[in-house]
Design a protein around this motif. Structure first.
Motif, mmCIF file in Angstrom:
data_model
loop_
_atom_site.group_PDB
_atom_site.id
_atom_site.type_symbol
_atom_site.label_atom_id
_atom_site.label_comp_id
_atom_site.label_asym_id
_atom_site.label_seq_id
_atom_site.Cartn_x
_atom_site.Cartn_y
_atom_site.Cartn_z
ATOM 1 N N ILE A 78 0.848 -1.208 0.000
ATOM 2 C CA ILE A 78 0.000 0.000 0.000
ATOM 3 C C ILE A 78 0.876 1.249 0.000
ATOM 4 C CG2 ILE A 78 -1.789 1.284 1.237
ATOM 5 C CD1 ILE A 78 -2.784 -1.388 0.037
ATOM 6 N N SER A 79 1.921 1.257 0.826
ATOM 7 C CA SER A 79 2.824 2.416 0.875
ATOM 8 C C SER A 79 3.511 2.638 -0.464
ATOM 9 C CB SER A 79 3.882 2.227 1.967
ATOM 10 O OG SER A 79 3.285 2.255 3.229
ATOM 11 N N GLN A 80 3.878 1.547 -1.123
ATOM 12 C CA GLN A 80 4.520 1.697 -2.421
ATOM 13 C C GLN A 80 3.595 2.429 -3.398
ATOM 14 O OE1 GLN A 80 5.509 -1.980 -4.434
ATOM 15 N NE2 GLN A 80 6.852 -0.933 -5.860
ATOM 16 N N LEU A 81 2.333 2.056 -3.406
ATOM 17 C CA LEU A 81 1.367 2.718 -4.288
ATOM 18 C C LEU A 81 1.146 4.173 -3.872
ATOM 19 C CD1 LEU A 81 -1.292 -0.133 -4.583
ATOM 20 C CD2 LEU A 81 0.399 0.514 -6.311
ATOM 21 N N GLU A 82 0.889 4.379 -2.591
ATOM 22 C CA GLU A 82 0.545 5.719 -2.099
ATOM 23 C C GLU A 82 1.730 6.683 -2.123
ATOM 24 O OE1 GLU A 82 -2.565 6.805 -1.325
ATOM 25 O OE2 GLU A 82 -3.256 4.833 -2.000
ATOM 26 N N ASP A 83 2.885 6.253 -1.626
ATOM 27 C CA ASP A 83 4.048 7.137 -1.544
ATOM 28 C C ASP A 83 4.557 7.557 -2.914
ATOM 29 O OD1 ASP A 83 3.826 6.807 1.181
ATOM 30 O OD2 ASP A 83 5.587 5.504 1.378
ATOM 31 N N ASN A 84 4.335 6.715 -3.903
ATOM 32 C CA ASN A 84 4.784 7.027 -5.263
ATOM 33 C C ASN A 84 3.662 7.570 -6.144
ATOM 34 O OD1 ASN A 84 7.666 6.131 -5.192
ATOM 35 N ND2 ASN A 84 6.687 4.229 -4.535
ATOM 36 N N HIS A 85 2.505 7.829 -5.528
ATOM 37 C CA HIS A 85 1.351 8.398 -6.240
ATOM 38 C C HIS A 85 0.995 7.585 -7.484
ATOM 39 C CE1 HIS A 85 1.785 11.765 -3.525
ATOM 40 N NE2 HIS A 85 3.063 11.838 -3.874
ATOM 41 N N LEU A 86 0.926 6.261 -7.284
ATOM 42 C CA LEU A 86 0.609 5.362 -8.383
ATOM 43 C C LEU A 86 -0.879 5.061 -8.414
ATOM 44 C CD1 LEU A 86 3.528 2.811 -7.901
ATOM 45 C CD2 LEU A 86 3.388 4.641 -9.613
ATOM 46 N N LYS A 87 -1.433 5.058 -9.601
ATOM 47 C CA LYS A 87 -2.827 4.658 -9.786
ATOM 48 C C LYS A 87 -2.845 3.152 -10.018
ATOM 49 C CE LYS A 87 -6.758 4.866 -12.816
ATOM 50 N NZ LYS A 87 -7.126 4.865 -14.212
ATOM 51 N N LEU A 88 -3.574 2.419 -9.186
ATOM 52 C CA LEU A 88 -3.712 0.976 -9.386
ATOM 53 C C LEU A 88 -4.744 0.747 -10.484
ATOM 54 C CD1 LEU A 88 -3.005 -1.907 -8.670
ATOM 55 C CD2 LEU A 88 -4.762 -1.820 -6.891
ATOM 56 N N SER A 89 -4.261 0.391 -11.666
ATOM 57 C CA SER A 89 -5.133 0.230 -12.825
ATOM 58 C C SER A 89 -5.789 -1.136 -12.886
ATOM 59 C CB SER A 89 -4.348 0.466 -14.114
ATOM 60 O OG SER A 89 -3.892 1.787 -14.157
#
Length: 189
Positions: free
Chosen positions: A39-50
């Motif tokens: 979750i941190s990897q997605l959130e901290d890097n502002h990634l959209k989970l497609s």
């Protein structure tokens, strides 16, 4: 494209986060367990989970999916409707689609389970439990074993040796290494 590995300690299965750096989009393969690190990897890097790619419907590959669905609204791809019911895009046969601006190829490779799918992005195959470093997936009958081996021979071993295999369990390998080290690969069962 970058690929990040996460270990699901509960099932000793592999989860992968694929990132398209150009679009800041991510794809998760086999979310067996959702961890704070993922979750941190997605959130901290502002990634959209497609999207989420499920190789087969075994708990150690799908348990984290419900958590993901509570936080995000990703497209879910699998060969089994049971994975996420009406939220599942059910894949049949072989084909390709676009996700996170990447071309995702999929190959139906039953045998380990009836819903086993191998996904390919660029020169990487996410094989689930179909093929690992040094072995093929377990089966529950001689017929399933024959079907699995036939599909591996036809759909996977026919690809270039430099293809990287990212399995559902164990370390990554190359197709060339898999061909050389899988023992007792005889289609005459």
């Amino acid at each position: 494209m970058k690929i990040y590995f996460h270990l699901n300690i509960g099932g000793f299965s592999n989860c992968y986060v694929i990132v398209n750096e150009q679009t800041s989009e991510a794809i998760i393969v086999d979310p067996g367990q959702m961890t704070e690190k993922i979750i941190s990897q997605l959130e901290d890097n502002h990634l959209k989970l497609s999207g989420v790619l499920i190789t087969h419907n075994h708990g150690s590959h799908v348990h984290g999916l419900k958590t993901l669905q509570k936080i995000y609204q990703p497209k879910i791809y699998a060969a089994d409707w049971e994975v996420a019911k009406d939220d599942t895009t059910v894949l049949t046969g072989d084909g390709k689609f676009k996700l996170a601006k990447l071309t995702v190829k999929y190959l139906s490779v039953p045998g380990h389970t009836s819903d086993s799918i191998v996904y390919g992005i660029e020169n990487v195959l996410f094989t689930g439990d179909v093929l690992t470093a040094g072995s093929i997936g377990s089966t529950n009958s001689s017929y399933s074993d024959y079907i699995l081996k036939s599909n591996i021979q036809e759909k996977i071993f026919s690809q270039q040796d430099c293809v990287v295999l990212m399995p559902g369990h164990g370390p990554p390998t190359t197709l060339e290494a898999a061909k050389n080290f899988i023992l007792d690969f005889d289609l005459h069962v």
